[in-house]
Design a protein around this motif. Sequence first.
Motif, mmCIF file in Angstrom:
data_model
loop_
_atom_site.group_PDB
_atom_site.id
_atom_site.type_symbol
_atom_site.label_atom_id
_atom_site.label_comp_id
_atom_site.label_asym_id
_atom_site.label_seq_id
_atom_site.Cartn_x
_atom_site.Cartn_y
_atom_site.Cartn_z
ATOM 1 N N THR A 1 0.824 -1.208 0.000
ATOM 2 C CA THR A 1 0.000 0.000 0.000
ATOM 3 C C THR A 1 0.858 1.257 0.000
ATOM 4 O O THR A 1 0.653 2.171 -0.812
ATOM 5 C CB THR A 1 -0.943 0.011 1.219
ATOM 6 N N CYS B 1 -7.532 0.732 1.186
ATOM 7 C CA CYS B 1 -7.201 0.877 -0.234
ATOM 8 C C CYS B 1 -8.435 1.282 -1.043
ATOM 9 O O CYS B 1 -8.351 2.119 -1.947
ATOM 10 C CB CYS B 1 -6.622 -0.425 -0.775
ATOM 11 N N ALA C 1 -3.092 3.495 6.481
ATOM 12 C CA ALA C 1 -2.360 2.499 5.697
ATOM 13 C C ALA C 1 -0.925 2.360 6.190
ATOM 14 O O ALA C 1 -0.378 1.245 6.246
ATOM 15 C CB ALA C 1 -2.374 2.887 4.223
ATOM 16 N N PHE D 1 -5.702 2.034 -7.150
ATOM 17 C CA PHE D 1 -5.860 1.672 -5.738
ATOM 18 C C PHE D 1 -6.672 0.383 -5.561
ATOM 19 O O PHE D 1 -6.463 -0.338 -4.577
ATOM 20 C CB PHE D 1 -6.518 2.820 -4.975
ATOM 21 N N LEU E 1 -4.210 -2.331 -5.665
ATOM 22 C CA LEU E 1 -3.515 -2.457 -4.380
ATOM 23 C C LEU E 1 -4.346 -3.257 -3.383
ATOM 24 O O LEU E 1 -3.807 -4.052 -2.604
ATOM 25 C CB LEU E 1 -3.193 -1.074 -3.809
#
Length: 464
Positions: free
Chosen positions: A19, A91, A120, A183, A186
């Motif tokens: 992340t 995420c 994160a 994202f 991720l």
Amino acid sequence: MAVYLFVSFIALGLGAWITINGVFQVLPTLAQTVPEGYDIFSYVSVAIACSNIFPIVYGWFVAKRTSIKKQRALDRLCIYFFVGACGVAVCLLMAFLWNTTTHIRHQPYSVVFIICVFVAGGIDSTTSLLFYPVASAFDQIHVTGLLFGEALTGLLASLLAFAQTGTTSGNTSSLNFPVWTYFVFLALFMVIATIGFTYIDHYAKRQQSTKMLINSAPSDGTRHPLLTPSPLNDDSSCTSNVSLSQKLNVGEVGHVLVYENDNRNQERQQDYDVLNSKQLKDLSVAAPPQPSQSQIIIKLFAGQSILSFIENGLYTTMLPHSLSAYQHHDLLVSIAVKVGGAGAAIACGLAYVLSNRTRRYVLWICYATSVACACWMLWSSTRPAFTSTSTHQPSDKGSGAVVIVTLCKWAVSFSKTCLFLNYRSTNPEETHRIYRWGGTGIQTGSLVGAVLFFLLTVTFKVFN
């Protein structure tokens, strides 16, 4: 099954920093959209530094559980729910809220995005206290698999960012796919990491069950003559024709004793003691003094702290400033971030391939290289930034600067892996404690470095 276990550790390593590495890879693109501009690098660095409160609180909570079994149970729950579930959730929040701005004193700021980065960062930084103790119960190849997966996060994030921007500097109008999709990818990596730990967890439970069955198996009363030697005062051994070297498992000494009278037990005990004392004396002379566990912890903690100070403090904050003196600095920053993250995974794998002796020598070379490159980045950041009216321009186009910056990232990644491999203990419980302190050193160096360079760049405007 061995291959599946190794791959599972690589997958688990993806959850360590995917992340945060992904955020840093996309920062050159976000910097052209968010109101902070390239100062977003500093804001993100200090948000991650402040997120070290998560591993600090967790470390204090774990310290109250003196039993290794209770600590491992707590690590297991934290990996499933905090790293897995919360990691995927944060995420997805960044995917849809990254461009949300909040006005503070009539100035727009990316408050929501920075808060998401803070959470994160807390998740990723806590993995240093969670994943290494898990790997300490397995073989060295699995520790390398975990470190390789952790370094692979830079490669995967850089490839994902390259697929998004191509060879451009990352203007949002020319992206191959939008930021929210980036994202979401991720989040998928976090799901893969959770699946990898699920396999490791079930494998460990099966091994524990097998061990309990073996330990509880009834004995038939027989003994192997070399593994369980007969008692020295057993009279039946006196009438046997078996040599004493076979009875006492000291045949490697090359001295066989023969007794011919009935009063032999006392002489046998004396000779046995002499042989044992000679062996112990030879071992004490031949074996070099080994460092204590406290010395190993101090060395690993200090080494990882310095490397993390460079990587997560100086490197991440000063990267755009050190390349600002060149004309195409936007493109150079994008290339340096991608190539640096990609090469970190290769450097990590190379650390395992080398022998222990070679690894120790190369470690010092890479350690010195990372410090030298970090000093160059500081010096380059003090030069005037390039503008259309600049009268003095660097002689090169910035290719050499990109090489130095990426070499710093590679050397740090190689050195961090070597430190963990060199200080691994043969005792799983000692390795568990050593690796947890190594992870604490990583977070300590990251905290000090990120806060220091945030103050220098954003608050005091020391650098360009």
